[in-house]
Design an enzyme around this catalytic site. Sequence first.
Site, PDB file in Angstrom:
ATOM      1  N   GLY A  46      10.833  -6.860  44.462  1.00 32.02           N
ATOM      2  CA  GLY A  46      11.660  -5.798  43.915  1.00 32.02           C
ATOM      3  C   GLY A  46      12.645  -6.382  42.923  1.00 32.02           C
ATOM      4  N   GLN A  51      20.547  -6.731  38.371  1.00 27.19           N
ATOM      5  CA  GLN A  51      20.244  -8.167  38.453  1.00 27.19           C
ATOM      6  C   GLN A  51      19.904  -8.769  37.093  1.00 27.19           C
ATOM      7  OE1 GLN A  51      17.418  -7.327  41.874  1.00 27.19           O
ATOM      8  NE2 GLN A  51      18.092  -9.376  42.403  1.00 27.19           N
ATOM      9  N   CYS A  91      16.729 -12.556  48.381  1.00 29.17           N
ATOM     10  CA  CYS A  91      17.185 -11.923  47.138  1.00 29.17           C
ATOM     11  C   CYS A  91      17.044 -12.917  45.992  1.00 29.17           C
ATOM     12  CB  CYS A  91      18.646 -11.495  47.292  1.00 29.17           C
ATOM     13  SG  CYS A  91      19.285 -10.667  45.831  1.00 29.17           S
ATOM     14  N   LEU A  92      16.488 -12.460  44.880  1.00 30.97           N
ATOM     15  CA  LEU A  92      16.320 -13.344  43.722  1.00 30.97           C
ATOM     16  C   LEU A  92      17.681 -13.773  43.170  1.00 30.97           C
ATOM     17  CD1 LEU A  92      13.431 -11.391  41.938  1.00 30.97           C
ATOM     18  CD2 LEU A  92      13.232 -13.428  43.389  1.00 30.97           C
ATOM     19  N   HIS A 133      17.755  -2.268  49.863  1.00 31.29           N
ATOM     20  CA  HIS A 133      18.285  -3.506  49.279  1.00 31.29           C
ATOM     21  C   HIS A 133      18.551  -3.309  47.772  1.00 31.29           C
ATOM     22  CE1 HIS A 133      18.119  -8.081  48.877  1.00 31.29           C
ATOM     23  NE2 HIS A 133      17.966  -7.688  47.623  1.00 31.29           N
ATOM     24  N   GLU A 134      17.578  -2.685  47.084  1.00 29.54           N
ATOM     25  CA  GLU A 134      17.719  -2.503  45.621  1.00 29.54           C
ATOM     26  C   GLU A 134      18.786  -1.462  45.283  1.00 29.54           C
ATOM     27  OE1 GLU A 134      16.418  -4.773  44.041  1.00 29.54           O
ATOM     28  OE2 GLU A 134      14.846  -5.419  45.428  1.00 29.54           O
ATOM     29  N   HIS A 137      22.052  -3.072  45.276  1.00 32.23           N
ATOM     30  CA  HIS A 137      22.335  -3.777  44.008  1.00 32.23           C
ATOM     31  C   HIS A 137      22.946  -2.811  42.989  1.00 32.23           C
ATOM     32  CE1 HIS A 137      20.855  -7.853  44.394  1.00 32.23           C
ATOM     33  NE2 HIS A 137      19.659  -7.479  44.802  1.00 32.23           N
TER      34      HIS A 137
HETATM   35  O1  K1U Z   1      16.271  -7.697  44.994  1.00 28.55           O
HETATM   36  C1  K1U Z   1      15.701  -8.761  44.925  1.00 28.55           C
HETATM   37  O2  K1U Z   1      16.309  -9.771  44.625  1.00 28.55           O
HETATM   38  C2  K1U Z   1      14.231  -8.866  45.255  1.00 28.55           C
HETATM   39  C3  K1U Z   1      13.985  -9.191  46.701  1.00 28.55           C
HETATM   40  C4  K1U Z   1      13.568  -7.926  47.419  1.00 28.55           C
HETATM   41  C5  K1U Z   1      13.610  -7.971  48.918  1.00 28.55           C
HETATM   42  C6  K1U Z   1      12.860  -8.876  49.636  1.00 28.55           C
HETATM   43  C7  K1U Z   1      12.891  -8.868  51.017  1.00 28.55           C
HETATM   44  C8  K1U Z   1      13.667  -7.946  51.676  1.00 28.55           C
HETATM   45  C9  K1U Z   1      14.436  -7.066  50.949  1.00 28.55           C
HETATM   46  C10 K1U Z   1      14.396  -7.074  49.566  1.00 28.55           C
HETATM   47  C11 K1U Z   1      12.872 -10.229  46.764  1.00 28.55           C
HETATM   48  O3  K1U Z   1      11.811 -10.012  46.287  1.00 28.55           O
HETATM   49  S1  K1U Z   1      13.229 -11.711  47.556  1.00 28.55           S
HETATM   50  C12 K1U Z   1      11.756 -12.686  47.438  1.00 28.55           C
HETATM   51  C13 K1U Z   1      10.633 -12.221  48.284  1.00 28.55           C
HETATM   52  O4  K1U Z   1       9.581 -11.992  47.735  1.00 28.55           O
HETATM   53  C14 K1U Z   1      10.724 -12.002  49.756  1.00 28.55           C
HETATM   54  C15 K1U Z   1      11.718 -12.580  50.520  1.00 28.55           C
HETATM   55  C16 K1U Z   1      11.792 -12.335  51.892  1.00 28.55           C
HETATM   56  C17 K1U Z   1      10.860 -11.521  52.494  1.00 28.55           C
HETATM   57  C18 K1U Z   1       9.850 -10.942  51.736  1.00 28.55           C
HETATM   58  C19 K1U Z   1       9.790 -11.203  50.375  1.00 28.55           C
HETATM   59 ZN    ZN Z   2      18.307  -8.626  45.799  1.00 28.89          ZN
END
Ligand code: K1U
Ligand code: ZN
Length: 170
Positions: A46, A51, A91-92, A133-134, A137
């Site tokens: 996401g 971001q 989170c990225l 989560h998004e 943000h």
């Molecule tokens: O918002 C962001 O920074 C993207 C985030 C989204 C997210 C992942 C996991 C849970 C809630 C929101 C990411 O993509 S983090 C990287 C990722 O691919 C990931 C990390 C943990 C679990 C599953 C995926």
């Molecule tokens: Zn995030």
Amino acid sequence: MAILEVLRFPDERLRTKAQPVTEFNDEIKTLVKDMLDTMYEEKGIGLAATQVNVHQQVVVMDHSEDRNEPMVFINPELTDKTGKFKNEEGCLSVPGIYEKVERWETVTIKYFDEHGEQHEKPADELLSICIQHEMDHLEGILFIDHLSPLKRQRAKAKLEKMARQAAKHG
Ligand code: K1U
Ligand code: ZN
């Protein structure tokens, strides 16, 4: 294809509240495309416009195995929410930190697509977690803000150490 810079904690611009999109024009379509390119490049599931330092209510996601099911949520609202559950999030913008966060278990999302069409969609599991989560943000909230003061402090210390090491080793 344009890859946008992803802001990293503790950048204060991540705390900016996004404004609703009022015109579904070419600028929004280009932003959506660039955000999808950036999300795929960064291997996220996401990305919120906040971001990439664009303060409009735009979210993209793809949690399909083959990374070929892009989703776009513009001006998202939750019209229904039930139950609570805790899951690990990443989170990225907060690289290297993974912690459990409590979220609504199922939600209904009302949103526009990039063409200005309105939709309503029920969400559970990863889609439910990710949209919450998004949407945080878009309000300037990071998932580490939901942690206990002790866990938040530990996460901050780890991020500061990682930043020091990155500065030292280039
Ligand atoms: O918002 C962001 O920074 C993207 C985030 C989204 C997210 C992942 C996991 C849970 C809630 C929101 C990411 O993509 S983090 C990287 C990722 O691919 C990931 C990390 C943990 C679990 C599953 C995926
Ligand atoms: Zn995030």
